[in-house]
Scaffold this motif. Structure first.
Motif, mmCIF file in Angstrom:
data_model
loop_
_atom_site.group_PDB
_atom_site.id
_atom_site.type_symbol
_atom_site.label_atom_id
_atom_site.label_comp_id
_atom_site.label_asym_id
_atom_site.label_seq_id
_atom_site.Cartn_x
_atom_site.Cartn_y
_atom_site.Cartn_z
ATOM 1 N N ARG A 199 0.796 -11.242 14.619
ATOM 2 C CA ARG A 199 0.005 -11.385 15.848
ATOM 3 C C ARG A 199 0.085 -10.079 16.635
ATOM 4 O O ARG A 199 1.130 -9.432 16.664
ATOM 5 N N VAL A 212 -0.129 -12.403 23.659
ATOM 6 C CA VAL A 212 -0.087 -12.534 22.203
ATOM 7 C C VAL A 212 -1.412 -13.101 21.711
ATOM 8 O O VAL A 212 -1.949 -14.052 22.294
ATOM 9 N N SER A 213 -1.944 -12.523 20.651
ATOM 10 C CA SER A 213 -3.198 -13.022 20.091
ATOM 11 C C SER A 213 -3.015 -14.427 19.545
ATOM 12 O O SER A 213 -1.940 -14.794 19.058
ATOM 13 N N ASP A 214 -4.080 -15.223 19.624
ATOM 14 C CA ASP A 214 -4.015 -16.612 19.164
ATOM 15 C C ASP A 214 -3.915 -16.719 17.646
ATOM 16 O O ASP A 214 -3.321 -17.661 17.116
ATOM 17 N N GLU A 215 -4.509 -15.764 16.943
ATOM 18 C CA GLU A 215 -4.527 -15.801 15.486
ATOM 19 C C GLU A 215 -3.963 -14.508 14.924
ATOM 20 O O GLU A 215 -3.795 -13.518 15.632
ATOM 21 N N ALA A 216 -3.692 -14.540 13.631
ATOM 22 C CA ALA A 216 -3.174 -13.346 12.961
ATOM 23 C C ALA A 216 -4.220 -12.230 12.978
ATOM 24 O O ALA A 216 -5.427 -12.483 12.997
ATOM 25 N N VAL A 217 -3.738 -11.003 12.991
ATOM 26 C CA VAL A 217 -4.619 -9.845 12.938
ATOM 27 C C VAL A 217 -4.397 -9.124 11.613
ATOM 28 O O VAL A 217 -3.429 -9.385 10.898
ATOM 29 N N GLY A 253 -6.526 -14.487 22.972
ATOM 30 C CA GLY A 253 -5.077 -14.570 23.096
ATOM 31 C C GLY A 253 -4.681 -15.168 24.420
ATOM 32 O O GLY A 253 -5.540 -15.571 25.213
ATOM 33 N N GLN A 289 5.765 -11.258 14.168
ATOM 34 C CA GLN A 289 5.636 -11.880 12.862
ATOM 35 C C GLN A 289 6.362 -13.224 12.831
ATOM 36 O O GLN A 289 7.507 -13.331 13.270
ATOM 37 N N ASP A 290 5.667 -14.255 12.294
ATOM 38 C CA ASP A 290 6.293 -15.560 12.088
ATOM 39 C C ASP A 290 7.440 -15.460 11.093
ATOM 40 O O ASP A 290 7.508 -14.549 10.270
ATOM 41 N N ARG A 335 5.457 -19.133 15.324
ATOM 42 C CA ARG A 335 5.194 -18.899 16.755
ATOM 43 C C ARG A 335 6.474 -18.991 17.576
ATOM 44 O O ARG A 335 6.525 -19.611 18.631
#
Length: 286
Positions: free
Chosen positions: A177, A51-56, A30, A80-81, A87
């Protein structure tokens, strides 16, 4: 959040420890997002949120909503997108500098002011009266948690993690994220980051946090996820009867009137559909 003194930002540790090993469970990849605005006189932006780079997925919030992170001054939530606003947290959507301090406000006058803005005009007649029944135009006062207080319910943090998994599994949060925010309590997260979700209703998110703090205390509510204009709360001790839920629904109407105006249609219907016994309170602002 006071602007009068420079305080240590717990996100600073992630500059040398990007996966947060010193904070507890290892973080996914992240990055830290700094305060918005131009950098001046060689100063770098203050860390605002990680913020994490990818979804969790399922279990991610439970793994990082830990006593160790809370003790370090970091609150774990989900971002949430929204379609067309992927993002959104990277696109200068935060304005922490315009927010006041929740410590400067009290929940009763805040909700009374909100209520006065949203009650139907008398000229709307019976139709307007039906929206807010069984209440009138005067602010009905704070809901009493009574026997349904948080001390009688499950652990609020466990309830928050359980709701996060449920929302992910059901697709309500399809690609969240993980986010870490330097806040003392979950209710302050929207204000600390300068979240603008309720701007069309109230552009000082500290007033929103003031209400969330009160719901933490009265109902064991916790911030679980933020979207561009959505807020998801877990509720460890919701009102269990419609009678107790009605004044809570009035508070919801004051805070986020679109839940009723463009949703249930009346406080009575909303209390029955979305408050009574519900461990998930969701809000959105058009």
């Amino acid at each position: 959040m006071s602007k009068s003194a420079k305080t240590y930002n717990p996100l600073s540790v992630l500059a040398d420890d990007p996966q947060g090993r010193s904070l507890g469970p290892q973080l996914p990849p992240g990055s830290v997002i700094g305060t918005p605005g131009r950098r001046r006189w060689g100063k770098t932006a203050e860390p605002l949120v990680w913020v994490s780079d990818e979804a969790v997925g399922i279990g991610a919030l439970a793994a990082h909503r830990s006593p160790a992170l809370a003790a370090a001054g970091l609150q774990a939530v989900l971002f949430q997108d929204r379609r067309g606003l992927e993002r959104w947290w990277q696109d200068r959507e935060f304005s922490p500098e315009r927010m006041s301090d929740p410590d400067d406000h009290h929940v009763e006058p805040v909700l009374r002011e909100f209520w006065g803005r949203v009650v139907p005009d008398p000229e709307e007649g019976e139709e307007g009266e039906e929206i807010i029944a069984p209440f009138g135009r005067d602010w009905p006062g704070l809901a009493d948690p009574g026997a349904d207080g948080p001390e009688d319910g499950p652990d609020p943090e466990a309830a928050a993690c359980a709701l996060a998994d449920e929302l992910i599994e059901e697709g309500a949060l399809p690609a969240p994220r993980l986010a870490l925010v330097p806040a003392g309590r979950p209710a302050d997260v929207p204000t600390i980051v300068g979240w603008g979700g309720p701007t069309n209703h109230e552009n000082d998110t500290a007033l929103i946090s003031t209400v969330l703090r009160s719901w933490e205390d009265r109902f064991g509510a916790r911030v679980v996820a933020l979207g561009f204009d959505e807020l998801h709360l877990s509720v460890a001790a919701p009102p269990r009867t419609v009678v107790r839920a009605l004044p809570v629904a009035a508070e919801h109407f004051a805070l986020a009137p679109d839940n009723i105006w463009q949703g249930s249609g009346s406080i009575r219907a909303y209390a029955d559909e979305a408050v009574t016994g519900s461990n998930h309170w969701g809000f959105w602002w058009d």
